[in-house]
Design an enzyme around this catalytic site. Structure first.
Site, PDB file in Angstrom:
ATOM      1  N   TRP A  73       0.836  -1.202   0.000  1.00  0.00           N
ATOM      2  CA  TRP A  73       0.000   0.000   0.000  1.00  0.00           C
ATOM      3  C   TRP A  73       0.867   1.247   0.000  1.00  0.00           C
ATOM      4  O   TRP A  73       0.661   2.167  -0.797  1.00  0.00           O
ATOM      5  CB  TRP A  73      -0.940   0.020   1.214  1.00  0.00           C
ATOM      6  N   TYR A  77       1.172   3.993  -2.899  1.00  0.00           N
ATOM      7  CA  TYR A  77       0.775   5.369  -2.584  1.00  0.00           C
ATOM      8  C   TYR A  77       1.910   6.341  -2.935  1.00  0.00           C
ATOM      9  O   TYR A  77       1.673   7.390  -3.538  1.00  0.00           O
ATOM     10  CB  TYR A  77       0.390   5.489  -1.109  1.00  0.00           C
ATOM     11  N   ASP A  93      -6.245  -0.493  -0.330  1.00  0.00           N
ATOM     12  CA  ASP A  93      -6.758   0.679   0.371  1.00  0.00           C
ATOM     13  C   ASP A  93      -8.239   0.501   0.710  1.00  0.00           C
ATOM     14  O   ASP A  93      -9.067   0.200  -0.159  1.00  0.00           O
ATOM     15  CB  ASP A  93      -6.578   1.923  -0.506  1.00  0.00           C
TER      16      ASP A  93
END
Length: 142
Positions: A73, A77, A93
């Site tokens: 994640w 990101y 997410d």
């Protein structure tokens, strides 16, 4: 507690890497584990890791995933927000999964394949749709 020199406003990676780990944790208000991750990231940046659109996306992703406390994640990101990767999609997410009707991370990844190579834009759209869904005001009657 007063912040040590260099840690009060937008510290450099050098200042974060050199900071006392417990003091860093106290100042930032994060857990010890996250504080270690933050210091590992700062150290990697001091040692040459680049987190900007000109950086090699694959190399940066591998370097991030090698840091303690950085998972998929976070790597996705950072790729989306810092590296400008238009295809980065953090499928795990929670907000994205909620926007896709509560699917699993795996299902979100499968569904997002249809949006390649622009999945990053889809992620931004889905995040925005979820943020705005709580901001709608009811219509006045009549």
């Amino acid at each position: 507690m007063r912040a040590p020199e260099g840690l009060s406003c937008f510290p450099t990676p050098q200042a974060v890497a050199a900071a006392d780990p417990e003091e860093l944790r106290t100042i930032t208000g994060v857990t010890r584990s996250r504080s270690r991750t933050l210091q590992a990231l700062a150290t990697a940046c001091v040692e040459g890791l680049e987190l900007d659109p000109g950086a090699d996306r694959d190399e940066t992703r591998h370097a991030l995933l090698a840091l303690p406390g950085v998972g998929r994640w976070t790597a996705d990101y950072v790729a989306l927000r810092c590296l400008g990767d238009p295809d980065a999609f953090p499928a795990g997410d929670l907000v994205l999964r909620r926007a896709l009707n509560g699917v699993s991370a795996r299902q979100a990844g499968v569904r997002s394949a249809a949006w390649r190579p622009w999945r990053g834009y889809a992620a931004l759209h889905l995040w925005t749709s979820q943020a705005l869904s709580g901001c709608r005001t009811p219509r006045s009657p009549g």
